[in-house]
Design a protein around this motif. Structure first.
Motif, mmCIF file in Angstrom:
data_model
loop_
_atom_site.group_PDB
_atom_site.id
_atom_site.type_symbol
_atom_site.label_atom_id
_atom_site.label_comp_id
_atom_site.label_asym_id
_atom_site.label_seq_id
_atom_site.Cartn_x
_atom_site.Cartn_y
_atom_site.Cartn_z
ATOM 1 N N LYS A 120 68.274 17.956 107.527
ATOM 2 C CA LYS A 120 67.347 17.787 108.643
ATOM 3 C C LYS A 120 66.889 19.137 109.194
ATOM 4 O O LYS A 120 65.792 19.596 108.901
ATOM 5 C CB LYS A 120 68.005 16.960 109.741
ATOM 6 C CG LYS A 120 67.092 16.668 110.920
ATOM 7 C CD LYS A 120 67.837 15.855 111.989
ATOM 8 C CE LYS A 120 66.927 15.592 113.187
ATOM 9 N NZ LYS A 120 67.638 14.843 114.261
ATOM 10 N N ASP A 121 67.715 19.781 109.969
ATOM 11 C CA ASP A 121 67.334 21.051 110.592
ATOM 12 C C ASP A 121 68.053 22.246 109.989
ATOM 13 O O ASP A 121 67.621 23.379 110.158
ATOM 14 C CB ASP A 121 67.653 21.011 112.101
ATOM 15 C CG ASP A 121 66.906 19.899 112.794
ATOM 16 O OD1 ASP A 121 65.712 19.734 112.512
ATOM 17 O OD2 ASP A 121 67.536 19.179 113.595
ATOM 18 N N ARG A 122 69.141 21.972 109.299
ATOM 19 C CA ARG A 122 69.987 23.048 108.820
ATOM 20 C C ARG A 122 70.504 22.715 107.426
ATOM 21 O O ARG A 122 70.786 21.559 107.130
ATOM 22 C CB ARG A 122 71.172 23.235 109.786
ATOM 23 C CG ARG A 122 72.133 24.345 109.402
ATOM 24 C CD ARG A 122 73.272 24.455 110.410
ATOM 25 N NE ARG A 122 72.808 24.910 111.722
ATOM 26 C CZ ARG A 122 73.492 25.713 112.512
ATOM 27 N NH1 ARG A 122 74.679 26.177 112.129
ATOM 28 N NH2 ARG A 122 73.032 26.066 113.681
ATOM 29 N N VAL A 123 70.589 23.722 106.570
ATOM 30 C CA VAL A 123 71.226 23.534 105.261
ATOM 31 C C VAL A 123 72.624 24.123 105.334
ATOM 32 O O VAL A 123 72.863 25.120 106.030
ATOM 33 C CB VAL A 123 70.425 24.194 104.117
ATOM 34 C CG1 VAL A 123 69.089 23.480 103.939
ATOM 35 C CG2 VAL A 123 70.226 25.678 104.359
ATOM 36 N N ARG A 124 73.567 23.513 104.575
ATOM 37 C CA ARG A 124 74.968 23.910 104.696
ATOM 38 C C ARG A 124 75.594 24.338 103.371
ATOM 39 O O ARG A 124 76.735 24.777 103.357
ATOM 40 C CB ARG A 124 75.780 22.771 105.304
ATOM 41 C CG ARG A 124 75.321 22.361 106.694
ATOM 42 C CD ARG A 124 76.291 21.379 107.311
ATOM 43 N NE ARG A 124 75.792 20.810 108.545
ATOM 44 C CZ ARG A 124 76.412 19.847 109.215
ATOM 45 N NH1 ARG A 124 77.547 19.350 108.751
ATOM 46 N NH2 ARG A 124 75.909 19.363 110.325
ATOM 47 N N TYR A 125 74.890 24.163 102.257
ATOM 48 C CA TYR A 125 75.421 24.666 100.988
ATOM 49 C C TYR A 125 74.283 24.792 99.994
ATOM 50 O O TYR A 125 73.263 24.098 100.111
ATOM 51 C CB TYR A 125 76.530 23.767 100.430
ATOM 52 C CG TYR A 125 76.103 22.373 100.026
ATOM 53 C CD1 TYR A 125 75.791 22.064 98.702
ATOM 54 C CD2 TYR A 125 76.044 21.335 100.964
ATOM 55 C CE1 TYR A 125 75.424 20.773 98.328
ATOM 56 C CE2 TYR A 125 75.682 20.061 100.597
ATOM 57 C CZ TYR A 125 75.374 19.782 99.283
ATOM 58 O OH TYR A 125 75.006 18.509 98.914
#
Length: 784
Positions: free
Chosen positions: A108-113
């Protein structure tokens, strides 16, 4: 109907415990298997996933305008297009604290990997979809990644921490036990990040049948009925309107059959776009996006008396979960705690697991989850106790084993939501059998001779305790058709483990028919209303005993009606090779099961008799799991120049209660050893400091080949049948893997002559070269 005289000779089929050929292999060895990549539907579209190139960052914008103009593109989705869809739910109930850490279908607003889905392209061909995906531009403002699971807790994303939960179990007076100890042995140990690498990568086809209002997912594996329930909840549909279909599966190992974002996306798109949607993962995607596993850091202590007996065990570990909590919840960390004491009597125990998030690919289960890790930790500790006290490694194990007279043995721990109650086992007996068969004592003489000639050679040992047969229940329907063929409809699943053959053998033995006349149906959720599937080594125990129950019911029904037709009491009748005969009267009148099926087939007369054909359902229930156990033994040679480890011999002794088919058990053990060797010596997902994956092909992510895997010697033991099920069976799918890391570490320690040298997996040549250099430097320093 005709009553016929029995032939003078009739072969009685008894196949339980026999090495009969597998039923499922013929289409596979002939190249006729049907995997999800082989399946296509008319008018289908192809999905390509656009993945984040950044490990941690804020999405500023995603520009897909040029991609939408590309040839053959039908639609492109970002999170904004599917914002109404919730986070992916857990398959089983999980701690409330984990709910905010679930993964969305698209970031959504942020990527984590690196590899996280941020957009999907739907096009007329796989090639056009891939070309268009390359045109999607994502503007992401990078943030510092969290890469160390042992670092202090910090904010992982707005409102959530890097430590969602801390797991804790234990019993007894820990401070008192350590205060009274003769000595305390402490170790810091780690297991590298690796996972299952099946021959077949993931794949899925979503198909919506608008005429019937049925949503279909093709390419399901492992737990199709459980996954159907999850998907029905997710899409807010009735279970009857969601169907999952299993095809051939090119390896499962825990990573296949879980629900990933791609599975939901093909289903959502098929309903929205009105066309079947096909997605096939390539190997690079697999190595960056499919569940990873294993990575843990342990600080373990044992309080022991002067004879090496364990008084207390304490373990604090950090579990690297990666960026999200997927469908398994915290299962791996929970299993690590619950199963870590293994086959040993541990009067006092405490396990604390820090469940940590990092900006890596999410982790979940991989063959023997939590037990591969825990066995490495526990067996390293036992070796360290022996070294500290100057005792023999085997003798220390023997002194600490739970005696068979104490079975069943309640542990005051939980695993997979059930109390750990060890059902049966002769641990000391199997240990002795193993070392005798391996020739341990004679081998020590040979090792001393080879060392005198300058070789670095050594032997290692590890014991393991597994769990299998997770309940609570399973059901099966067994039917005989008018031709005498038998159909076994199960809620189980086949991932290559010989499921069809084992179920057919159980049915054949119980019912009295040729196992080759039995068809086992699995992985088709429209054929049976209940079933859990094939995970946690449960299929043979749970589904197998349900098959036994259903076949017993069919047998009783057949004998009941045959007794009227043959004018003999049911207790004087038997079923031999599908024919009902009088016991001890081979020349008397007989009737076949096919004939009985015709007599009992649905119709006015059958309804009047209250029958519905020669068909019965069977259920099996279990409150507790069964616990297989065993011993791993290894002989290795270390190249003093290169640091490479050569495994010269490997033996596994595994007690499975009763083996339905010893050949299949041996195959499971050998396959497990191969995967265990990968984790012990080769496999590791490495990341840069910025979170970039460094193991995205088989030149970087090393797996053992046939050259590196020795001929594995297997002892299939049946010394301790389980009292928890009528067949006495335990699972066999994971024990071959469980003890490998521990046994190889023990052998390498012995080979290089440095007790306790191996504290981490995998054992790479670089590590060993450094250890050997330090050994030489210290030796030279002592000589001066």
């Amino acid at each position: 109907m005709s009553i016929q005289a029995a032939p003078s000779q009739r072969k009685e089929t008894k196949v339980f415990g026999k090495r009969v050929p597998r039923l499922e292999d013929l289409p596979l060895v002939k190249g006729l298997g049907r995997f999800v990549a082989d399946l296509s539907f008319p008018h289908q579209l192809y999905m390509r996933v656009v993945r984040s190139p950044i490990a941690h960052g804020t999405i500023t914008r995603i520009d897909a305008d040029e991609a939408r103009k590309a040839p053959g593109v039908v639609a492109i989705w970002t999170h904004a297009d599917i914002a109404a869809y919730p986070l992916i739910d857990f398959r089983d109930p999980s701690a409330e604290a984990l709910m905010p850490y679930r993964q969305p279908l698209l970031a959504k607003d942020r990527v984590r990997y690196v590899g996280e889905p941020i957009a999907v392209v739907f096009a007329e061909s796989a090639y056009l979809a891939e070309d268009a995906a390359d045109l999607v531009f994502a503007e992401i403002d990078e943030l510092p990644p969290h890469m160390d699971a042992q670092a202090d807790c910090a904010s992982f994303a707005p409102g959530i921490s890097t430590e969602p939960i801390v797991l804790k179990q234990g019993f007894g007076d820990l401070p008192g036990a350590f205060a009274s100890a003769h000595c305390v042995v402490e170790l810091e140990l780690s297991i590298g990040r690796h996972s299952g690498v099946p021959m077949e990568c993931r794949g899925a086809i979503g198909r919506y049948d608008a005429a019937q209002d049925v949503l279909e997912l093709w390419g399901a594996a492992k737990v199709p009925l459980r996954n159907r329930e999850t998907m029905a909840r997710y899409f807010q549909r009735s279970s009857a309107s969601v169907q999952l279909y299993e095809l051939h599966v090119g390896g499962g190992f825990g990573v296949r059959g879980e629900l990933y974002p791609e599975d939901f996306l093909v289903c959502a798109a098929s309903m929205t776009l009105g066309r079947p949607i096909k997605w096939i993962e390539d190997r690079r995607e697999h190595l960056m996006a499919t569940n990873q596993s294993r990575e843990q850091y342990h600080r373990v202590r044992a309080a022991v008396d002067q004879n090496g007996r364990i008084l207390a065990l304490s373990d604090v570990f950090f579990h690297d979960q990666g960026a999200y909590v997927r469908t398994h919840g915290a299962r791996v960390a929970d299993l690590t705690i619950g199963m870590l004491p293994g086959p040993y009597h541990v009067p006092v125990y405490q396990g604390i697991g820090h469940f940590r998030l990092t900006n890596k690919t999410p982790a979940a289960t991989y063959r023997s989850p939590g037990r591969y890790e825990g066995s490495f930790v526990r067996e390293r500790l036992v070796d360290a106790i022996a070294a500290k006290l100057g005792l023999d490694r085997i003798e220390v194990r023997r002194r600490n084993l739970i005696p068979s007279a104490d079975m069943p043995y309640t542990r005051q721990l939980g695993a997979l939501g059930t109390e750990v109650v060890l059902d049966s086992g002769d641990y000391a007996g199997l240990l002795q059998t193993s070392i005798d068969r391996f020739g341990w004592d004679e081998l020590q003489k040979t090792i001393r001779v080879r060392r005198a000639q300058g070789e670095f050679v050594g032997a290692g040992i590890a014991m393991f305790l597994e769990k299998s047969g997770m309940g609570p229940s399973d059901s099966v329907t067994v039917s005989v058709d008018p031709m005498g063929f038998v159909e076994v409809v199960t809620g189980g699943a086949s991932v290559g483990q010989g499921f069809e053959t084992a179920m057919a053998q159980i049915c054949a033995e119980t019912l009295g028919v040729d196992y080759r006349r039995i068809r086992v149906v699995h992985g088709q959720t429209d054929r049976i209303r209940f079933g859990i599937g094939a995970h946690a080594s449960r299929a043979t125990v749970m589904t197998g005993n349900a098959v036994h129950a259903a076949a017993t019911n069919v047998r009783d029904l057949a004998l009941k009606h045959a007794s009227v037709l043959l004018q003999a009491p049911a207790e004087l009748l038997d079923i031999v090779d599908g024919i009902v005969v009088r016991k001890g009267s081979p020349s008397g009148p007989t009737i076949s099961l096919g004939q009985l099926s015709r007599q009992l087939s649905p119709g006015p007369e059958a309804i009047a008799r209250g029958t519905n054909g020669l068909s019965c359902e069977g259920w099996f229930y279990a409150d507790h799991m069964t616990y297989p156990y065993g011993v791993h033994l290894a002989l290795v040679r270390v190249d003093g120049e290169t640091g490479q480890v050569f495994v010269e011999r490997y033996m596994v002794a595994s007690d499975v209660g009763r083996a339905v088919n010893p050949m299949i058990v041996e195959g499971q053990v050998v396959g497990g050893v191969a995967q265990g060797l990968g984790g012990a010596l080769y496999e590791q997902f490495r990341y840069s400091d910025t979170g970039q994956p460094l193991s995205l092909n088989f030149a970087e992510y090393l797996i053992p080949t046939a050259h590196e895997v020795p001929d594995v010697e297997v002892i299939v033991a049946e010394d301790a049948p389980s009292p928890l099920n009528p067949l006495g069976i335990k699972g066999a799918g994971e024990g071959g893997c469980t003890g490998v890391g521990a046994a190889i570490a023990s052998a390498v320690d012995d080979a290089i002559g440095i007790p306790g040298a191996i504290t981490s997996l995998p054992i790479t040549p670089a590590k060993l070269k450094a250890l050997l250099k330090n050994r030489r430097d210290n030796s030279n320093g002592d000589s001066t």
